[in-house]
Design an enzyme around this catalytic site. Structure first.
Site, short mmCIF file in Angstrom:
data_model
loop_
_atom_site.label_atom_id
_atom_site.label_comp_id
_atom_site.label_asym_id
_atom_site.label_seq_id
_atom_site.Cartn_x
_atom_site.Cartn_y
_atom_site.Cartn_z
N CYS A 106 54.55 43.82 67.04
CA CYS A 106 54.90 43.96 65.62
C CYS A 106 54.40 45.31 65.14
O CYS A 106 53.37 45.81 65.61
CB CYS A 106 54.28 42.83 64.79
N CYS A 110 49.62 42.13 59.39
CA CYS A 110 49.40 41.34 58.18
C CYS A 110 48.07 40.59 58.23
O CYS A 110 47.71 40.02 59.26
CB CYS A 110 50.55 40.36 57.98
N ARG A 149 68.16 31.77 65.64
CA ARG A 149 67.47 32.78 64.83
C ARG A 149 66.58 33.60 65.75
O ARG A 149 65.82 33.04 66.56
CB ARG A 149 66.63 32.12 63.73
N GLY A 153 56.71 38.23 66.90
CA GLY A 153 56.67 39.64 66.58
C GLY A 153 57.70 40.09 65.57
O GLY A 153 58.12 39.36 64.71
N MET A 275 49.80 28.60 55.90
CA MET A 275 49.60 27.69 57.03
C MET A 275 48.62 28.30 58.03
O MET A 275 48.51 29.51 58.14
CB MET A 275 50.93 27.42 57.73
N LEU A 344 63.87 24.00 67.69
CA LEU A 344 63.18 24.26 68.94
C LEU A 344 62.88 25.75 69.00
O LEU A 344 63.56 26.55 68.36
CB LEU A 344 64.04 23.85 70.14
N ARG A 345 61.87 26.12 69.79
CA ARG A 345 61.48 27.53 69.86
C ARG A 345 61.29 27.95 71.30
O ARG A 345 60.74 27.21 72.11
CB ARG A 345 60.18 27.77 69.08
N CYS A 355 57.44 21.97 68.89
CA CYS A 355 56.82 21.92 67.56
C CYS A 355 56.00 23.18 67.37
O CYS A 355 55.23 23.57 68.26
CB CYS A 355 55.92 20.69 67.43
N ASP A 616 31.96 56.93 51.23
CA ASP A 616 31.97 56.30 52.56
C ASP A 616 33.19 56.73 53.37
O ASP A 616 33.09 56.96 54.58
CB ASP A 616 31.95 54.78 52.40
#
Length: 646
Positions: A106, A110, A149, A153, A275, A344-345, A355, A616
């Protein structure tokens, strides 16, 4: 048929053909479900029009036409091809949606997603190749997956992402190809992606304040994301989904600004409950629940309307009457949607996850490379899907057994930058910006040439109405004239009758609006000044960091100064201006609150800590830095009257 999917028109001749096949021994050659599904798909394409075969006759009532359409849809539901047993779990959930991670890499860092140094990456040889991705996609689509989809990353940093989309577009039966992106590369690639077949876009954006964006993602790029959203709207994507992870103490104060964007733009702003993931130091106090978010928005727009949901939808959708777009809530923590999950992934290294929160994975990559046949892969996939649990129980219980969060307490500690608030509704600025969007020639913190012929940088925690903010004029720093009574005490107020330190009792004092402004000057010297001016310090943007430090310091003043009362600040603003004549940075801090005691100490602490932070940031370059002129400029409110430095 996929739950929630619209029925495809099927010619009556094709149905008769299907019935004949069922009556023969032809179906013994291959699974019934696959044969019927292919047959129904091909028959849908054989119809001369994309509408159902029976059309309303001239003069036929709308009611009769509607009843005919309802009967036709009911027929298709009752006679739909059986869904693949390999993609149906033991609870009857039919999985028609596949998310494929194209890369672990990525280009952002974040705060809630990964540590600043990044995460250990899987060796390239262990990642799925393009051909392996397409092989698996082809297999899943044959079994009934109709939506894919692409994720990461950041999927748009994969060099062959356009080619992957084009190859997926050729798969028979695949209706939707989407991508979830941080938007940094979107504007550049989207025309090619659309031509290749990309049909849906989700863009991650957690704040509308440029400085806060840079703080959250630890990188620059706010305006690139804005350009990407604009490009998606320009190319006709509707809606353009904007994903916002809502975190207490960081961006929950922007809910109304995000919602207001849907007034004139075809956006679906999706507020996502925070989450837990590995490495994000999850704390239930950081989570803002769906009901709390909804209540905040309904207070502003009581007429908010609930929209109907598809059975497998993860979002609760709402619309403000008269607005072009809509808002949605992803309630994965407070009201999970496990019962209708159809996802599903496949991870970038080829593991199948049934899951998102489950630890169980099976390597499809290893079986592919070992030469497994299609049937063997299907058995492996079917076994994994069959083991899928009813819900992510541990996570659900963890949240529901947690004490409720106190909205008045920030749990982000030093990450709390709630003071970054625009002086006007930022959404109105963004609508104006997007309607006639042009990418600025220079970023917001870039050098700007003033009439004096010198480069200066200016930073403020407010978003200026002018996209190209101008430096504060020298006049804005001029001392104000005295105003109002100048009441002072002849005694120290923070000591008791015996001279010992004591906190003042303000319990009987009336609440009034209090405002204080303080300033400081940091003399950097020519070398450090030039690096700050050009934003070339190795530690990062000194002005941004100092500004955030000043805001945070104002809010914790009572923890730093022993006898200060805790004040619930309603506003903090920190401005920094480069003074090239003195090789200095001028700092001005403003604090506002309503209460029984003033906010002078908050303003002074803010200015002082901002100046210390600059020291600093620059001390590696030069220790010949001087902090001076830390002083109160003005204060208003309270029994002692107003003060303005002469």
């Amino acid at each position: 048929m996929t739950p929630g999917a619209s029925a495809r028109p099927v010619c009556s001749r094709s149905r008769l053909w299907a019935a004949a096949l069922l009556g023969s021994g032809f179906m013994a050659a291959q699974p019934l479900s696959r044969m019927l599904r292919r047959l129904l798909r091909s028959s849908a394409r054989s119809c001369s029009s994309g509408a159902p075969v029976t059309q309303p006759r001239p003069g036929e009532s709308a009611r009769a036409a509607s009843e005919e359409l309802s009967r036709r849809r009911q027929f298709l539901r009752e006679h739909a091809a059986p869904f693949s047993a390999f993609l149906t779990d033991s609870f009857g959930r039919q999985h028609s949606y596949l998310r494929i991670s194209l890369t672990e890499k990525c280009n952002l860092r974040c705060q809630y997603c990964m540590p600043e140094e990044g995460v250990p990456l899987t060796p390239k040889v262990n990642l799925l190749t393009t051909e392996e991705i397409l092989t698996l996609a082809r297999l899943f689509v044959k079994e009934g997956i109709d939506k894919i989809r692409l994720t990461g990353g950041e999927p748009l940093i994969r060099p062959d992402v356009v080619d992957i989309v084009a190859q997926l577009q050729r798969l028979e039966g695949l209706r939707t190809i989407g991508v979830t992106t941080n938007g940094i590369n979107l504007a550049r690639l989207l025309p090619q992606l659309q031509k290749a077949g990309l049909s849906a876009i989700n863009i991650s954006l957690d704040t509308l304040v440029p400085a806060k964006f840079e703080f959250i993602v630890r990188r620059k790029g706010f305006h690139k994301v804005m350009e990407g959203i604009h490009k998606a709207i320009e190319l006709g994507y509707n809606p353009v989904k904007v994903n916002c992870v809502v975190m207490r103490g960081l961006n929950e104060d922007e809910l109304l600004d995000f919602a207001a964007l849907t007034k004139g733009l075809p956006l679906d702003v999706r507020f996502i409950e925070y989450m837990p993931f590995d490495g994000n130091k999850w704390n239930f106090k950081k989570m803002v629940s769906y009901k709390e978010m909804l209540d905040t928005i309904q207070q502003q727009w009581p007429e908010l309307e609930k929209l109907p949901e598809e059975e497998s939808s993860t979002a609760k959708a709402f619309k403000i009457p008269g607005f072009q777009g809509q808002i949605s809530f992803i309630t994965s923590m407070s009201e999970h949607f496990c019962g209708t999950c159809n996802r599903l992934r496949i991870t970038a290294d080829g593991n199948l996850k049934v899951c998102l929160f489950g630890n169980s994975e099976v390597s499809l990559r290893d079986h592919l490379r070992a030469g497994a046949s299609e049937q063997e892969l299907l058995r492996i996939i079917g076994a994994a899907v069959g083991r899928k649990k009813r819900q992510h129980a541990e996570l659900f219980l963890m949240f529901h057994n947690s004490p409720p969060a106190n909205p008045s307490i920030s749990s982000w500690d030093l990450l709390d930058v709630q003071g970054l608030r625009p002086k006007m509704s930022f959404s109105s600025q963004m609508v104006t910006l997007w309607k006639g969007y042009r990418v600025p020639q220079t970023p917001p913190l870039a050098q700007q040439r003033l009439g004096s012929g010198c480069f200066q940088r200016h930073y403020t925690s407010h978003a200026d109405t002018d996209a190209n903010s101008k430096c504060l004029s020298p006049g804005s720093w001029a001392p104000a004239a005295p105003s109002g009574p100048q009441l002072t005490s002849e005694q120290l107020t923070h000591v008791d009758s015996e001279g010992r330190a004591a906190m003042v009792d303000v319990g009987r004092k009336p609440d009034t609006e209090r405002v204080a402004v303080a300033s400081a000057v940091v003399l950097l010297g020519p070398v450090a000044f030039k690096l700050v001016q050009q934003n070339q310090l190795k530690k990062g943007d000194a002005l941004v960091v100092a500004q955030l430090a000043g805001i945070q310091a104002a809010k914790v003043t009572s923890q730093l100064i022993p006898l200060c009362h805790h004040v619930a600040l309603s506003h903090v603003q920190v401005q920094l201006e480069l003074d090239s004549t003195r090789h200095a940075v001028r700092i001005q801090a403003s604090c506002r609150a309503r209460g029984p005691t003033g906010v002078e100490m908050e303003a002074l602490t803010s200015a002082a800590v901002a100046s210390l932070t600059l020291y600093d940031m620059c001390k590696a370059v030069s220790r010949d830095i001087v902090l001076e002129e830390i002083k109160l400029i003005s204060k208003t409110g309270g029994q002692r009257g107003d003060f303005h430095r002469a």
